[in-house]
Design an enzyme around this catalytic site. Sequence first.
Site, short mmCIF file in Angstrom:
data_model
loop_
_atom_site.label_atom_id
_atom_site.label_comp_id
_atom_site.label_asym_id
_atom_site.label_seq_id
_atom_site.Cartn_x
_atom_site.Cartn_y
_atom_site.Cartn_z
N PRO A 2 0.81 -1.16 -0.15
CA PRO A 2 0.10 0.17 0.28
C PRO A 2 0.87 0.68 -0.34
O PRO A 2 1.58 1.40 0.63
CB PRO A 2 -0.52 -0.28 1.37
CG PRO A 2 -0.85 -1.34 1.70
CD PRO A 2 0.55 -1.79 1.33
N GLU A 3 0.27 2.05 -0.69
CA GLU A 3 1.18 3.37 -0.91
C GLU A 3 0.10 4.43 -0.21
O GLU A 3 -0.67 4.25 0.43
CB GLU A 3 1.35 3.85 -2.30
CG GLU A 3 2.43 2.75 -2.70
CD GLU A 3 3.20 2.99 -4.55
OE1 GLU A 3 2.95 4.23 -4.52
OE2 GLU A 3 3.55 2.40 -5.18
N ARG A 114 1.73 -12.33 6.00
CA ARG A 114 3.53 -12.70 5.99
C ARG A 114 3.91 -12.33 7.02
O ARG A 114 5.05 -12.62 7.38
CB ARG A 114 3.63 -11.97 4.59
CG ARG A 114 3.52 -13.42 3.42
CD ARG A 114 4.07 -12.62 1.97
NE ARG A 114 5.22 -12.43 2.18
CZ ARG A 114 6.51 -11.38 0.97
NH1 ARG A 114 5.84 -10.20 0.51
NH2 ARG A 114 7.37 -11.33 1.30
#
Length: 275
Positions: A2-3, A114
């Site tokens: 995500p930016e 993760r």
Amino acid sequence: MPELPETETIARDLDRAIAGRTIVAATVTRPDVLREVTATQLVESTVGTTIVRSWRRAKLVVLDLDSGDRIVVQPRFTGALLLDAGELPETERRFSTLHFTLDDGRLLHYRDIRRLGTVALMGPARFAEYSATLGIEPLDPALSAERLSVLLRGSRQAVKKLLMDQHVVVGIGNIYANEALWRAGIDPSRDARSLDASEARRLHEGIVSVLTESIAARGTSFRDYRDASGGKGGFVEMLAVYGRGGLPCPRCGARLVETHAVDGRTTVFCARCQE
Ligand SMILES: [Zn+2]
């Protein structure tokens, strides 16, 4: 990963959904995501506090508590803050690392497939110190075209790499660096310091416009990104270059070039209209 627009979407949604709610319980099941706090400390410091607001700094989601502490979440690749009123699917719940129980019965999970993201608890002084190590916010009026021009002139990096340097400007990753440079008509591999004042102005406009439009579209969806209600972003439909290598440039029709010449990351650009 995500930016800025995706993180902004998560933070705004959460603010609408949970500002004013009190944390009545906290459960940590995967303490390896915690930073600067133990599981016991997190529970002791958050239970009984009220969430004042949810906001974004860089690619972090920050929950301000009425105790003055801040829960600082860095979702990185596969992290998400998900609200659960009992309907969260097992496929998501099994990746929950911790959750807060709110006074209306809902759970706020930090799920991370993760577990490369992190959750920290910081007091006001520590947060201020940490925030000061991060670069400037690209949508902050403090980042004017003139200021960007100064940052570009002081760099020895490729312009694309500079845009993605989180110590300089925060929140711009590979997607929005590619898009902003295409909008500005600038070759991503150019030396940052070679941009003149009018190119810096175009680049500033490209950055602000692409981020603002993407926030309005709730970000770009990609693998494992979900907003707080589990939805996907709509900006993917509006991408001009990212993920479009070999396809026609939306501006001039030339075939877009995909390369790994800048910092080993996938760069897509138009060799005809980006100079
Ligand atoms: Zn073109």
